[in-house]
Design an enzyme around this catalytic site. Structure first.
Site, mmCIF file in Angstrom:
data_model
loop_
_atom_site.group_PDB
_atom_site.id
_atom_site.type_symbol
_atom_site.label_atom_id
_atom_site.label_comp_id
_atom_site.label_asym_id
_atom_site.label_seq_id
_atom_site.Cartn_x
_atom_site.Cartn_y
_atom_site.Cartn_z
ATOM 1 N N GLY A 114 20.783 -60.340 -119.071
ATOM 2 C CA GLY A 114 21.340 -60.527 -117.743
ATOM 3 C C GLY A 114 22.855 -60.464 -117.779
ATOM 4 O O GLY A 114 23.487 -60.559 -118.835
ATOM 5 N N CYS A 115 23.448 -60.310 -116.598
ATOM 6 C CA CYS A 115 24.899 -60.123 -116.515
ATOM 7 C C CYS A 115 25.632 -61.426 -116.845
ATOM 8 O O CYS A 115 26.522 -61.445 -117.707
ATOM 9 C CB CYS A 115 25.271 -59.609 -115.132
ATOM 10 S SG CYS A 115 24.518 -60.497 -113.756
ATOM 11 N N TYR A 116 25.270 -62.515 -116.182
ATOM 12 C CA TYR A 116 25.913 -63.791 -116.501
ATOM 13 C C TYR A 116 25.704 -64.152 -117.968
ATOM 14 O O TYR A 116 26.656 -64.524 -118.663
ATOM 15 C CB TYR A 116 25.387 -64.912 -115.605
ATOM 16 C CG TYR A 116 25.873 -64.886 -114.173
ATOM 17 C CD1 TYR A 116 27.221 -65.002 -113.877
ATOM 18 C CD2 TYR A 116 24.976 -64.779 -113.105
ATOM 19 C CE1 TYR A 116 27.677 -65.001 -112.556
ATOM 20 C CE2 TYR A 116 25.419 -64.778 -111.789
ATOM 21 C CZ TYR A 116 26.764 -64.895 -111.515
ATOM 22 O OH TYR A 116 27.209 -64.908 -110.221
#
Lengths: 346, 346, 346, 346
Positions: C148-150
Site C-alpha cells: 500500500g501507499c501509506y
C-alpha cells in the site's frame, strides 16, 4: 421578519443562500428541503453551519413548505423547479427561482434548448432578475427568474455597448471561464478533484451551452433587435468565480478612456457594479464571496476591437447573492442588505 | 464609534482586519499604514476593497497614527511592532498587537528565539489574548498580545486535557499543517505558486519553529508546571487554514465519548469553539473565513492514545478575527460583533 | 518482449502502469480490462494516451486475459483481485497484485479489517513486494503483493530504526498526508474538486484505517516482535504524493548526523531511496511522477524524539512504479528499467 | 554522445531541459550555469534531481561554457541571451535559444516590443524553431530561435486555415490561458501562491503582450500577407499548460468534419500534433509533461465561426521539449528521441 424557505438546500447555491441570509437582519430561514438528505441536519451536510443553522432538511412537499414561508428560493435543477413553483404562486407566495425554468420568455426556445415547458402560463409573470437592467419590474414581481451565472457576467459586460448601439451585433464573442462549483455538487467523475486540478479546458464549445439563448434574449432586448453570439465556456481549477473576456467590433473608432466613461455613467448608482479605471483588470479572486461585478472595458488600439473583461463570483452575483438582491427589491428592503460582505482574499 | 488604525495594512492580516471591521457596526477604520505602499490607496493594493474602503496608505509615524485612532492594531513583523507600541501606549491608546513581540512574558525566552527584546517594560502589561483561556484579563487590557496561529489551534486543542491534568505532559506531539497565507505577502521564491502547488512538506522540524515557546508557555501555565512539546509544522497548498493533529498519552484509559463530554463542558458558552460529536472530524474548509475553532477529541482504542484534531482559519481565529474578538472584549462590545460571518464553502 | 496485461486499467493506478510501461523497452502491453468501460478505447478514457496506446478495453475474463499475457498486473479493488488471481496462477502466469488481498499473511487479520478471505491458499505464495526489504524473495515470486501507499512511506521511514532495535516499539506515531488520487477515480461527493480544494483534513483517525495492520505486520517482522502504531492519514488538496512525518522515542540519546549516517548505510545501493543530508527536508513535489522515496531522519534535541519525514508519489513508489520495480525483479530485468524518469516539477 | 550546456539552468525551463535530457540516450549534460546560484549543486536548487544530476552551477563565462559543450541551450531572459549567443556561434557551437531574442526577424519590430537589438547580424542565421512548419530549415541551423509558448499553441492552431487561405485574416482572435510557470521562477508578489490560487484573470489585454508580434510574423508568413490578431492571455491557477481558444471567420461555410479532415491531413506524420476527432476537446491536463499539441477544430453552426482549441504544456512543447525536438533535428537524431514520455495524469 420575513420567513423564507430554501428548496434544494443541500447544493452549493442553497448553502450560499443560507450563508448570506444568516447575516440578513430582516430574514429568518424557516424551512430547508433536500431530496437526497431529508431527515439530516443541514449542518451535518455542511459543517460550516454547525451551531448557527441546524435545521433538519425536509422532503419537498410544496404545500407544507408554503405554510412555513412568505418567500421561497427554489435552488433546484431545471424542470424540478417548474414542478413546484406553480403551487407556491397559487398559494400567494413570492418565488425567487434560481433554475433556468423561467428565464426564457418563449417556451419554444426553452423547448429547443431544454425540454417541453410544463408551466408556460407563469412565464409571463416571471421577471428576469438582473437588477441593473430592470430594477423597477423586479420590485413588484411575484416570480423572479434569477439569471444564470455566465449570462450575468456577459450581459453586464455588454449592456452599455448594446443599449447604446455602439457595436456590430454580429461580431460578439464571449469567452468565459468558470470555477468548478458551477457544475454543482453531484458525484460525477468529471468533477473529481484529480480530473479538474492543474488543468484547463473548454467545454460546450460551438454554440451548444444552454446559457446561450438566455444571453441572446437579454442582449437582443437591450439592442432592440435579434442578435446571436459566440459563447465558449471553460473550466478553471478553482472553487468559485466567472471571468468573461468579451470581444466586439465598434461602429466607430473609440478609446479606452471613453469606454470607461461610458460604463461609469451607465452603471452610476449601481451598488454592485464596479467599473475599473483604465489600466486595471479584474480577477475573480477580487470578488470571491462578494456580490460585485467588476468590469474593465478597453480598446485594442492595433485592431480597433473592444474588449470587456467581467468578473463575478458565480455563486454570489451569479446565483445566491443576486437572488438575495432580488428578494430585497421584491420585499422593499434596502437593496444591499445582507450583501455588504467584502470578498475573501486570499 | 471607535476609531481604529491598522498599522501594517498591506499584508494579509491587515487586509483581513479591514474585511472584518467593514461589517462591524461600532468601528470606523480611520488610518492605515504601510511602509511599502504608502501613498497608494489600499484598494489599489487590494482591489477587493474598491468602493468600500479607499483610504490612502500612510507612512508609519506613530504620533500621527495615535492622533487618528482610539485603538491600534499592529500587524507588523516582530521587532517592528515593539518599536512603535510603546509610543501608542504612552499616548494612551489601546493596542492589539498581532506580532510575536508581546506574547512571551519572559524577555530572555524572547531573546533566545527571536532577538533582544526592546521593550521589556511593557511585557507585564501585555495580556495574551486567547479569550477562551483568559477573557477576564483581556477585558481591562491596554495591550493585548494576539496569539500566533499555530498556538491558537494547539492550545485550544489541549487546554481541557492539560488544565484537568489528564495526560502525560512529556508525551505531547502537535503535528500541524498551514495554508500558505501564513507565510505572509512578501516576495519569496519559496512562496511562489509553482513551488507550493501540488506539494506537501514539513518545515521547521525538530523544535525550531518560533511558535514552540509560545505554545509551551501557555500550556505550562494551564498545567501548573513546565512542559515541552514536539511541534511539527507543514505547508499545505491552500490559501487559508490550520489543522493540528495532536497526540497525547492519558494517565488513565478513557473513551471518545468521555472526551467529547469533557470538551463540551470545558468550552460551554464559548461562542467560537465548536466541539464536534463523536464520529465527526473537522476540516479547515469548514472554518474558512470564519472565527471558529472546530475540535474533535478522540481515543485510539488500539494504542490508548488520545488524538485531538483542531481546525481554524489562520487569518481569522489565528490572527485578525481573534484580534477583533479581543478588541470587542477590551472595548466592551458584544464579543461576537462583526464576527458572525459563516465560513465560505466551497 | 514480455507480454503483460493490466486488469482494472481505467483507474489511476492502471493508467500509471500504462504510462510507465510505455517507456519500458522489454515490455509490450497486450491486454487491458475494465468493467465500466469495456468496449471503449483506453485513449478515450484517458486522452493522454491517444496515439500511443489505443487498445480497446476488454471485459475481465481471466482465461482470455491469461492467454494474452505472461505477467498480469491486477489493479482492482480488494476482493475483486482474489476472485481472479487464483486463475492466473493456476494457468502459470505471474501476478503483481496492487490490491490489499495478498498483503496480510494471516487471513484472520484480513478478515478483521476487510472481509473473509476467499483464497487463503495462495497467501503463502505471495511475497510482500517492498524490494528494499525483501528483494531476494521477490526475484523468484509467482505472486507479488504490491504494498500500500501509506505502508511504503512509513515502513521505509522506520525500517532502519526498527531493524536495528533503536526505538521504543510502543511509541511510534505516523502522521501521514496523501493527495486525492489515493481515493481512486470513482464518483463520490467527498472527492469532488470543491469538497477537497483549499481544505485540509484528517480521516480514518484512531486506528481504523486499513493500512494499519499492513504497516504493523511488516514493522513487526523487522523488529522481531509484535508492535502497534498510531497512524493518522490526512487528505491534501493535491493530485499525488504522500508525506509521512513519523515520531519515535529512541532508547538512547542520538543526533541527526548519526541518524543520517545510519540511514545512508542502511539504504546504500538502493536505487530508489534517497537519504537527505542533515538540514534538508523532503517534499512530495520533489518526487512527483518518480519512483523515489526521499527520507530525512532527524532528532528534536529539546525533547529527544526522533522524527523521520518520508515522501513518495503514491501512484508511483506507492503503487504502479513499485509494481514495475517488482516486475523487473521477478522477470530478471534491470531493477530501474522504465523507472529512470525524474520527477515533474513544477 | 553530444555534450550540451544549459545556460540559465536554475529556472523552470532549465530544469525541464535537464529532466528531458536525462532520458535522452545520445546526450550528456556537461555544463550548467546560473547567475543567482553559481557554486551550488543544481540538485540543491531542484531536489528532484538529487542523485541523478548533481552538477555544480557555474557562472556564465561564454568561452568556458563553449569549451565544455557541442551544443548550448540558452534559457535566459531576453537581452541576456543575445549578449552571449554571438560568442557561442563564433566558437562554432550550435545554439538553441529559448529567449525571444532571435524570434523576430526584423530588428525594428524587436526594438518596438522589447529594446534595441544588440546582435542583428545573427538574426538572418536564426531559424524559427517550429518543426511542424519549417523542419527542413531547422535541420541545418546553427542557431534555432525556439518559439514562445503562446505562439506555439496559436500558430499550430491556425496554420492549416491560414496556409490554405480559408479565413478572413482580419477576424482572428486568440484567447489563451497559461499556467503560472510561464511567469518564471523569480520572486514577485504577483506570482505568490495566495495571489494566484483560486482566481482567474486576464493580463496584457489589448495588444500589448510581447508574443503578439511573434504570432503575427509567423502567421503572416504562412498567409503570404501581413495580418494582425487580437490576443488575450489569462492566468490559470495551475503549474503548467496553455490552452488557446481561437476564433476565425471562414470565407465559406464549412463543417466540423471537414475541418477535422483538413487538420488531420495537414498534420499527418507530425509526431507531436494530435488532431482530435469531432466531439473531443483538449485539456492542458492531457498534455501535462508531454511534448504534444492537441488540436480540436470545429464550427459554431449558429454563427458560422470557426473555433480551434489548442493545448500544450508550456514548459514542454512550449519551451524545453520543443527545444530538444529542435536539437534532435539539428543533430540528426530521431525527432522523438527523449520525448516519448506520456503526460502525467492526474
Amino acid at each position: 421578519m420575513l420567513n423564507v424557505a430554501i428548496v434544494g438546500a443541500s447544493g452549493y447555491t442553497g448553502l450560499e443562500l443560507i450563508r448570506i441570509l444568516h447575516c440578513h437582519p430582516e430574514v429568518a430561514v424557516t424551512c430547508l428541503t433536500s431530496e437526497q438528505s431529508a431527515g439530516r441536519r443541514i449542518s451535518d451536510v455542511f459543517p460550516t453551519l454547525r451551531g448557527r443553522c441546524d435545521l433538519v432538511l425536509e422532503n419537498l412537499e410544496p404545500v407544507r413548505v408554503a405554510e412555513k414561508a412568505d418567500l421561497i428560493f427554489t435552488a433546484l435543477p431545471h424542470k424540478a423547479a417548474m414542478e413546484v413553483v406553480p403551487t407556491f404562486l397559487r398559494l400567494g407566495r413570492r418565488v425567487i427561482d434560481l433554475s433556468a425554468d423561467y428565464r426564457l420568455s418563449d417556451p419554444e426556445v426553452y423547448g429547443a434548448w431544454y425540454e417541453t415547458h410544463l408551466n408556460p402560463a407563469n412565464l409571463k409573470r416571471a421577471v428576469y432578475g438582473l437588477p441593473e437592467v430592470r430594477r423597477a419590474k423586479i420590485r413588484g414581481a411575484k416570480l423572479v427568474a434569477n439569471p444564470g451565472c455566465y449570462p450575468t457576467s456577459i450581459i453586464l459586460g455588454l449592456a452599455p455597448l448594446v443599449k447604446k448601439g455602439l457595436i456590430d451585433l454580429k461580431g460578439i464573442i464571449a469567452d468565459s471561464a468558470s470555477g468548478v462549483s458551477g457544475a454543482g455538487r453531484s458525484a460525477r467523475v468529471d468533477s473529481l478533484y484529480c480530473e479538474v486540478n492543474d488543468g484547463f479546458r473548454a467545454y460546450g464549445v460551438g454554440g451548444v451551452h444552454r446559457h446561450t439563448p438566455e444571453i441572446e434574449q437579454e442582449l437582443s432586448l437591450l439592442a432592440g433587435e435579434e442578435l446571436r453570439i459566440t459563447f465558449t465556456p471553460h473550466l478553471v481549477p478553482m472553487d468559485r468565480g466567472i471571468l468573461s473576456t468579451i470581444y466586439a467590433v465598434p461602429h466607430k473608432v473609440t478609446t479606452t478612456e471613453r469606454l470607461v466613461e461610458l460604463y461609469s455613467a451607465f452603471y452610476a448608482g449601481q451598488p454592485f457594479v464596479r467599473v475599473l479605471p483604465a489600466g486595471s483588470l479584474p480577477s475573480t479572486a477580487f470578488v470571491r464571496g462578494s456580490n460585485f461585478c467588476d468590469l474593465a472595458p478597453l480598446v485594442d488600439a492595433r485592431t480597433g476591437r473592444i474588449i470587456v473583461v467581467s468578473a463575478i463570483d458565480n455563486l454570489v452575483k451569479g446565483a445566491s447573492g443576486q437572488a438575495v438582491q432580488n428578494m430585497n427589491l421584491v420585499c422593499g428592503f434596502p437593496e444591499c442588505m445582507g450583501l455588504e460582505g467584502l470578498a475573501l482574499f486570499p
